[in-house]
Scaffold this active site. Structure first.
Site, PDB file in Angstrom:
ATOM      1  N   GLN A 335       0.822  -1.205   0.000  1.00 31.71           N
ATOM      2  CA  GLN A 335       0.000   0.000   0.000  1.00 31.71           C
ATOM      3  C   GLN A 335       0.861   1.262   0.000  1.00 31.71           C
ATOM      4  O   GLN A 335       0.566   2.233  -0.705  1.00 31.71           O
ATOM      5  CB  GLN A 335      -0.932  -0.002   1.217  1.00 31.71           C
ATOM      6  CG  GLN A 335      -2.116   0.934   1.097  1.00 31.71           C
ATOM      7  CD  GLN A 335      -3.143   0.452   0.073  1.00 31.71           C
ATOM      8  OE1 GLN A 335      -3.143  -0.704  -0.310  1.00 31.71           O
ATOM      9  NE2 GLN A 335      -3.991   1.370  -0.375  1.00 31.71           N
ATOM     10  N   GLU A 362       3.577 -25.811   9.082  1.00 24.50           N
ATOM     11  CA  GLU A 362       3.911 -26.077  10.494  1.00 24.50           C
ATOM     12  C   GLU A 362       2.660 -25.990  11.376  1.00 24.50           C
ATOM     13  O   GLU A 362       2.728 -25.607  12.547  1.00 24.50           O
ATOM     14  CB  GLU A 362       4.974 -25.095  11.006  1.00 24.50           C
ATOM     15  CG  GLU A 362       6.203 -24.978  10.144  1.00 24.50           C
ATOM     16  CD  GLU A 362       7.209 -26.083  10.374  1.00 24.50           C
ATOM     17  OE1 GLU A 362       7.332 -26.568  11.498  1.00 24.50           O
ATOM     18  OE2 GLU A 362       7.884 -26.462   9.401  1.00 24.50           O
TER      19      GLU A 362
END
Length: 378
Positions: A335, A362
């Site tokens: 942004q 994970e």
């Protein structure tokens, strides 16, 4: 409480920082585009002592603890999370051998990784199960003094390229986690084949594979722990290894902040640098808040591991918080860059693609919240 790094830790941190800037950052975009694992980085990491640093001294390794491993991880992920995953996933493959293996097994399987550049892998997920790890379909049948493995594993980092792979299988499909076993499979085992998974959203410089086992035989003494210990070994492994994911996430967030500060100082709007606008200042401030708090959380979890204390609650918080914080930081980095952030001319779009996986592997962040809430409700 003492937040001061030792001289050795500062040297280790600087070594990893210099390595990321010299060996990883210059090639990160190239290997992301090629979707290839840069083996020369693995080789150089081995040469300077940054590959497989957790291998214990009795097996010929450095025997670094989790805190030191995470110091390395934050710096390497700053350069490229995909390339860091190659190295981190090797530690993931080593961890169950440290948790469930005898000293003889650790020497037999891990000492070769200290003698030349080589990787390990961890094979738990399957095409039809990920979070429901106990429902695995890969089977292991005892035939005399050998285990015979059949099945398929999915989303395996370093899969097929690793010298050794810890494979989790069931001895009884109806037996749940009490019927699981952890077996070390060498790279050249007959019947063991693999297929590279292509067109990943991010972390393209890491190798992710489907593994296929067709009557793969391994000696019984390649079994880690006892019969039925496989699931327990896998869960203990993930409790530890999700902490380096958190550390890597902090590294990505740091990179997003540094790139955003650099760009914002150069970019002008309405006749002045965009750093003069509070909207931009607040985005940078939020990134810094997340980085500092995330680092404290992963370091606490890593410290608990090194002290031999329970750490599952803290590692789950660290992994979930840091990966989400880093995703937000990368998103805000885009942004800040505006239209330039959306294309490959600047590295922030790659940061967002790479860090998304940190919320998934994970153990998904939804699973982390299961771990956290179960602890709260005990």
């Amino acid at each position: 409480m003492d937040f001061t790094l030792s001289d050795e830790q500062r040297q280790l941190q600087q070594l990893a920082r210099d390595f990321a800037r010299k060996e990883i950052m210059p090639i990160a975009a190239e290997y992301d585009q090629k979707e290839e694992l840069p083996w020369q980085v693995v080789q150089k990491a081995f040469e300077v002592g940054l590959l497989n640093p957790s291998i214990p001294e009795h097996a010929g390794g450095l025997g670094l603890g989790m805190f030191d491993e995470c110091l390395i991880g934050e710096e390497l992920a700053y350069g490229c999370m995909g390339i860091y995953t190659v190295l981190m996933a090797s530690e993931l493959g080593i961890a169950p051998i440290l948790i469930g293996g005898t000293e003889e097994q650790q020497q037999r399987f891990l000492t070769p990784l200290t003698e030349k550049a080589g990787l390990a892998a961890f094979a738990l997920s399957e095409p039809n199960n990920g979070s429901d790890a106990a429902a695995m379909g890969t089977t292991a049948v005892l035939d005399g003094d050998e285990w015979v493995i059949n099945g398929t594993k999915m989303w395996i980092s370093n899969g097929g390229l690793a010298e050794i792979t810890v494979v989790f299988a069931t001895t009884d499909k109806g037996g749940g986690h009490r019927a699981t076993v952890a077996l070390v499979v060498p790279k050249d085992a007959p019947g063991f084949t693999w297929n590279k998974i292509k067109h990943k959203m991010g972390q393209r410089a890491s190798l992710t594979s489907e593994l296929v086992f067709e009557n793969v035989r391994v000696p019984r003494d390649n079994q880690l722990g006892g019969l039925g210990d496989g699931f327990k070994i896998a869960m203990k492994t993930l409790d530890k290894t999700r902490i380096p994911v958190a550390a890597g996430s902090v590294g990505i967030a740091r990179r997003a902040l540094d790139e955003s500060v650099k760009y914002a100082k150069e970019r002008e709007a309405f006749g002045k640098p965009i750093t003069s606008f509070q909207a931009i200042q607040f985005k940078l401030a939020e990134m810094a808040i997340g980085i500092e708090t995330g680092r404290l959380m992963y370091q606490k979890a890593a410290w608990l591991v090194d002290q031999g204390q329970p750490h599952g609650f803290e590692s789950a918080i660290a992994k979930a918080y840091c990966s989400e914080m880093a995703f937000d930081a990368a998103n805000e980095g885009i942004q800040v860059h505006g239209g330039y952030g959306y294309v490959g001319e600047y590295p922030v779009e790659k940061l967002l693609r790479d860090v998304k996986l940190n919320q998934i592997y994970e153990g998904t962040n939804e699973i982390q919240r299961v771990v956290i809430s179960r602890t709260l409700l005990k």
